[in-house]
Design an enzyme around this catalytic site. Structure first.
Site, PDB file in Angstrom:
ATOM      1  N   ASP A 136     -54.463  24.682 -38.536  1.00  0.00           N
ATOM      2  CA  ASP A 136     -53.445  25.539 -38.642  1.00  0.00           C
ATOM      3  C   ASP A 136     -53.774  27.171 -38.673  1.00  0.00           C
ATOM      4  O   ASP A 136     -54.276  27.924 -39.326  1.00  0.00           O
ATOM      5  CB  ASP A 136     -53.401  25.601 -41.065  1.00  0.00           C
ATOM      6  CG  ASP A 136     -51.323  26.124 -40.845  1.00  0.00           C
ATOM      7  OD1 ASP A 136     -51.268  26.308 -39.975  1.00  0.00           O
ATOM      8  OD2 ASP A 136     -51.733  26.149 -42.279  1.00  0.00           O
ATOM      9  N   TYR A 138     -51.883  31.033 -38.332  1.00  0.00           N
ATOM     10  CA  TYR A 138     -51.390  32.344 -39.356  1.00  0.00           C
ATOM     11  C   TYR A 138     -50.924  32.809 -38.133  1.00  0.00           C
ATOM     12  O   TYR A 138     -50.963  34.222 -38.162  1.00  0.00           O
ATOM     13  CB  TYR A 138     -52.090  32.797 -40.081  1.00  0.00           C
ATOM     14  CG  TYR A 138     -51.497  32.959 -41.406  1.00  0.00           C
ATOM     15  CD1 TYR A 138     -50.620  33.273 -42.213  1.00  0.00           C
ATOM     16  CD2 TYR A 138     -52.563  34.621 -41.389  1.00  0.00           C
ATOM     17  CE1 TYR A 138     -50.567  33.737 -43.430  1.00  0.00           C
ATOM     18  CE2 TYR A 138     -52.203  35.201 -42.128  1.00  0.00           C
ATOM     19  CZ  TYR A 138     -51.317  34.996 -43.713  1.00  0.00           C
ATOM     20  OH  TYR A 138     -51.006  35.879 -44.313  1.00  0.00           O
ATOM     21  N   HIS A 143     -44.487  36.381 -40.951  1.00  0.00           N
ATOM     22  CA  HIS A 143     -45.295  36.048 -42.355  1.00  0.00           C
ATOM     23  C   HIS A 143     -46.306  36.749 -42.792  1.00  0.00           C
ATOM     24  O   HIS A 143     -46.016  36.871 -43.779  1.00  0.00           O
ATOM     25  CB  HIS A 143     -45.150  34.283 -41.454  1.00  0.00           C
ATOM     26  CG  HIS A 143     -46.084  33.720 -42.641  1.00  0.00           C
ATOM     27  ND1 HIS A 143     -45.342  33.415 -43.459  1.00  0.00           N
ATOM     28  CD2 HIS A 143     -46.891  33.598 -42.664  1.00  0.00           C
ATOM     29  CE1 HIS A 143     -45.770  32.484 -44.567  1.00  0.00           C
ATOM     30  NE2 HIS A 143     -47.477  32.678 -43.945  1.00  0.00           N
ATOM     31  N   GLU A 211     -42.997  25.341 -40.070  1.00  0.00           N
ATOM     32  CA  GLU A 211     -44.258  25.021 -38.807  1.00  0.00           C
ATOM     33  C   GLU A 211     -44.002  24.514 -37.889  1.00  0.00           C
ATOM     34  O   GLU A 211     -42.973  23.491 -38.329  1.00  0.00           O
ATOM     35  CB  GLU A 211     -45.448  24.843 -39.286  1.00  0.00           C
ATOM     36  CG  GLU A 211     -45.591  25.730 -40.580  1.00  0.00           C
ATOM     37  CD  GLU A 211     -47.244  26.272 -40.945  1.00  0.00           C
ATOM     38  OE1 GLU A 211     -48.146  25.300 -40.152  1.00  0.00           O
ATOM     39  OE2 GLU A 211     -47.886  26.016 -41.956  1.00  0.00           O
ATOM     40  N   ASP A 243     -45.610  22.416 -43.801  1.00  0.00           N
ATOM     41  CA  ASP A 243     -47.151  22.585 -44.034  1.00  0.00           C
ATOM     42  C   ASP A 243     -46.614  22.845 -45.685  1.00  0.00           C
ATOM     43  O   ASP A 243     -47.015  24.402 -46.245  1.00  0.00           O
ATOM     44  CB  ASP A 243     -47.794  23.876 -43.213  1.00  0.00           C
ATOM     45  CG  ASP A 243     -49.322  23.986 -44.096  1.00  0.00           C
ATOM     46  OD1 ASP A 243     -49.579  22.267 -44.446  1.00  0.00           O
ATOM     47  OD2 ASP A 243     -50.131  24.193 -43.752  1.00  0.00           O
ATOM     48  N   GLN A 250     -52.355  28.427 -54.783  1.00  0.00           N
ATOM     49  CA  GLN A 250     -52.754  29.941 -53.752  1.00  0.00           C
ATOM     50  C   GLN A 250     -53.405  30.668 -54.250  1.00  0.00           C
ATOM     51  O   GLN A 250     -54.704  31.349 -53.760  1.00  0.00           O
ATOM     52  CB  GLN A 250     -52.178  29.220 -52.471  1.00  0.00           C
ATOM     53  CG  GLN A 250     -52.481  30.028 -51.513  1.00  0.00           C
ATOM     54  CD  GLN A 250     -50.986  30.908 -50.401  1.00  0.00           C
ATOM     55  OE1 GLN A 250     -49.947  30.212 -50.605  1.00  0.00           O
ATOM     56  NE2 GLN A 250     -51.534  30.959 -49.329  1.00  0.00           N
ATOM     57  N   TYR A 254     -57.406  31.555 -53.549  1.00  0.00           N
ATOM     58  CA  TYR A 254     -57.874  31.497 -52.327  1.00  0.00           C
ATOM     59  C   TYR A 254     -58.406  32.393 -51.431  1.00  0.00           C
ATOM     60  O   TYR A 254     -59.178  32.288 -50.196  1.00  0.00           O
ATOM     61  CB  TYR A 254     -56.523  31.417 -51.301  1.00  0.00           C
ATOM     62  CG  TYR A 254     -56.661  32.910 -50.882  1.00  0.00           C
ATOM     63  CD1 TYR A 254     -55.554  34.045 -52.059  1.00  0.00           C
ATOM     64  CD2 TYR A 254     -56.096  33.705 -49.872  1.00  0.00           C
ATOM     65  CE1 TYR A 254     -55.321  34.948 -52.308  1.00  0.00           C
ATOM     66  CE2 TYR A 254     -55.837  35.166 -49.794  1.00  0.00           C
ATOM     67  CZ  TYR A 254     -55.248  35.930 -51.872  1.00  0.00           C
ATOM     68  OH  TYR A 254     -55.324  37.327 -50.940  1.00  0.00           O
ATOM     69  N   LYS A 263     -52.824  23.737 -50.319  1.00  0.00           N
ATOM     70  CA  LYS A 263     -52.210  23.042 -49.021  1.00  0.00           C
ATOM     71  C   LYS A 263     -53.073  21.790 -48.353  1.00  0.00           C
ATOM     72  O   LYS A 263     -52.033  21.241 -47.764  1.00  0.00           O
ATOM     73  CB  LYS A 263     -53.147  24.325 -48.039  1.00  0.00           C
ATOM     74  CG  LYS A 263     -52.627  25.176 -47.834  1.00  0.00           C
ATOM     75  CD  LYS A 263     -51.752  25.919 -47.445  1.00  0.00           C
ATOM     76  CE  LYS A 263     -51.054  27.712 -47.890  1.00  0.00           C
ATOM     77  NZ  LYS A 263     -50.360  28.659 -47.366  1.00  0.00           N
ATOM     78  N   THR A 359     -46.445  29.191 -40.886  1.00  0.00           N
ATOM     79  CA  THR A 359     -44.980  30.251 -41.190  1.00  0.00           C
ATOM     80  C   THR A 359     -44.038  30.317 -40.756  1.00  0.00           C
ATOM     81  O   THR A 359     -45.090  31.951 -39.654  1.00  0.00           O
ATOM     82  CB  THR A 359     -45.129  30.029 -42.395  1.00  0.00           C
ATOM     83  OG1 THR A 359     -45.346  29.286 -43.416  1.00  0.00           O
ATOM     84  CG2 THR A 359     -43.368  30.319 -42.892  1.00  0.00           C
TER      85      THR A 359
HETATM   86 CA    CA Z   1     -49.455  27.147 -42.997  1.00  0.00          CA
END
Ligand code: CA
Length: 425
Positions: A136, A138, A143, A211, A243, A250, A254, A263, A359
């Protein structure tokens, strides 16, 4: 090599409803079964129909290609994709030829048509790809900026690495499921109050992430690199990707290694993989990248793609409300850069690997790709058609994502990815 299937002048002898995502210029691949027959096989969408590629091959219509019928009587697209870019391009070109209005090979054989063409509503669509690894990224600047503002510091919203590195992490493939698969609200640890100890329970801030993902062909050996110039030859196609994210889990988990249980409880992909070939006419330029990127991330030509995206929320027994409209062209880093970055250290890419964009948020309100951003961390609500309000996703809501590219009267679409949230167990 000529992508003859992209010719905008082509018409099919199969009738295509107005505004269909699946004209003869699309021909996306998926895995389907019919309600009367359980066995899964490769299908291609055209209008409201599914073409049974296994039957097409069994009847000898694909004889001059690199495939045997058994490549298409499969639970996943992977055996077909293992033949690579040229073979799958030739396959799509041949399907286009067979369904073009002046071609009578199949058109005049009613007995074969009965066994090859199915109404989409008599078919069940399945997870199209056996996903080996899921990555994934970013890669939407807006975003990353929005999340940086909310989770950290508005004055330093983008971390110092963001414009140098297509930031990504390794996700989990086992929980990526087909569109339409309902799932339970996840449970986990949260820390809603900075002064109090953490709590455990159902996620309260359940969110979607709008996404798109690209699916790869077999890459190179471990230790080799795929350049931005070569990347197109290693990408089979794209799909819509939701997603799902548990924002409260999170935020607590994280640091320092990134997202984990927030996730990996579920992600949904749309059933039809639109080939990168079919998307070529919709290429567009990307943003100027400043600071200048390292040479291995430089690229030539238009490598972004103009794909209109939208997300709806449908409360139970109610109409849907569109909550955002975005576009895949808003990406800062394109797929070629992502793949070049992913392999620059020698990491090997396998057939069926799935790489999500991150995203996709557009530059202004109304185009943000998650409820976290739309509700600005829960500080404002979105009105639903039924009079209720949302800051995040509630039990029994269905979230639906749609997307299509359109130019010169040709619309190449993805259909939709949808999923319903059930209460936590
Ligand atoms: Ca994602």
């Amino acid at each position: 090599m000529n992508i003859t299937a992209n010719n905008p002048l082509l018409k099919s002898w199969v009738s295509i409803p107005e505004n269909s995502d699946f004209p003869i210029q699309n021909l996306p691949f998926g895995i389907f079964s019919t309600h009367s027959e359980n066995n899964k096989r490769v299908g291609v969408a055209i209008g409201n129909k599914v073409i049974d590629i296994y039957q097409l091959a069994s009847f000898g219509y694909l004889n001059d290609l690199e495939f045997t019928a058994s490549d298409f009587e499969q639970d996943f697209l992977n055996p077909m994709m293992l033949k690579g870019k040229v073979a799958t391009r030739n396959l799509r070109n041949r399907i286009s030829e067979l369904f073009e209005i002046s071609n009578t090979e199949l058109q005049n054989n009613n007995e074969h048509i009965q066994q090859i063409l199915f109404d989409q509503n008599e078919c069940t669509m399945h997870l199209p790809v056996k996903i080996g690894d899921y990555t994934d990224f970013y890669s939407s600047e807006q975003h990353a900026f929005n999340v940086g503002c909310m989770f950290r510091d508005p004055d330093n919203a983008l971390l110092p690495n963001w414009k140098h590195i297509p930031v990504g992490y390794h996700g989990r493939a086992s929980s990526i499921v087909a569109s339409g698969t309902p799932f339970r609200r996840p449970k986990g640890q949260q820390k809603p109050n900075a002064e109090e100890p953490p709590v455990f329970g159902p996620c309260k801030l359940l969110d979607f992430e709008l996404e798109m993902a690209f699916i790869t062909f077999e890459g190179k050996e471990l230790g080799e690199q795929i350049s931005t110039k070569e990347a197109d030859d290693y990408i089979f196609g794209m799909c819509l990707f939701n997603d799902w994210s548990a924002r409260d889990l999170q935020k607590w988990e994280y640091v320092p290694l990134g997202p984990f249980l927030a996730k990996n409880f579920v992600s949904h992909i749309s059933p039809w993989i639109v080939t990168l070939d079919a998307l070529e006419p919709f290429r567009t330029n990307g943003p100027v990248q400043d600071p200048k990127v390292f040479p291995y991330l430089e690229y030539e030509g238009d490598k972004h793609i103009d794909i209109k995206l939208e997300v709806s929320i449908q409360p139970e027994n109610s109409k849907e409300t569109v909550v955002t409209k975005s576009n895949y062209k808003h990406m800062y880093w394109n797929m070629n850069q992502q793949l070049a970055h992913h392999s620059i250290n020698g990491c090997n890419i396998k057939c069926g690997d799935t790489m999500a964009s991150g995203t996709i948020s557009g530059p202004e309100e109304g185009s943000f790709g998650s409820m976290l951003e739309i509700s600005w961390a829960g500080s404002k609500s979105v009105a639903m058609a039924d009079g209720s309000e949302r800051k995040f996703i509630q039990d029994n809501d269905t979230v639906i994502m749609r997307g299509f590219a359109e130019k010169d009267g040709i619309r190449v679409g993805f259909g939709e990815v949808n999923a319903k949230v059930l209460p936590a167990n």
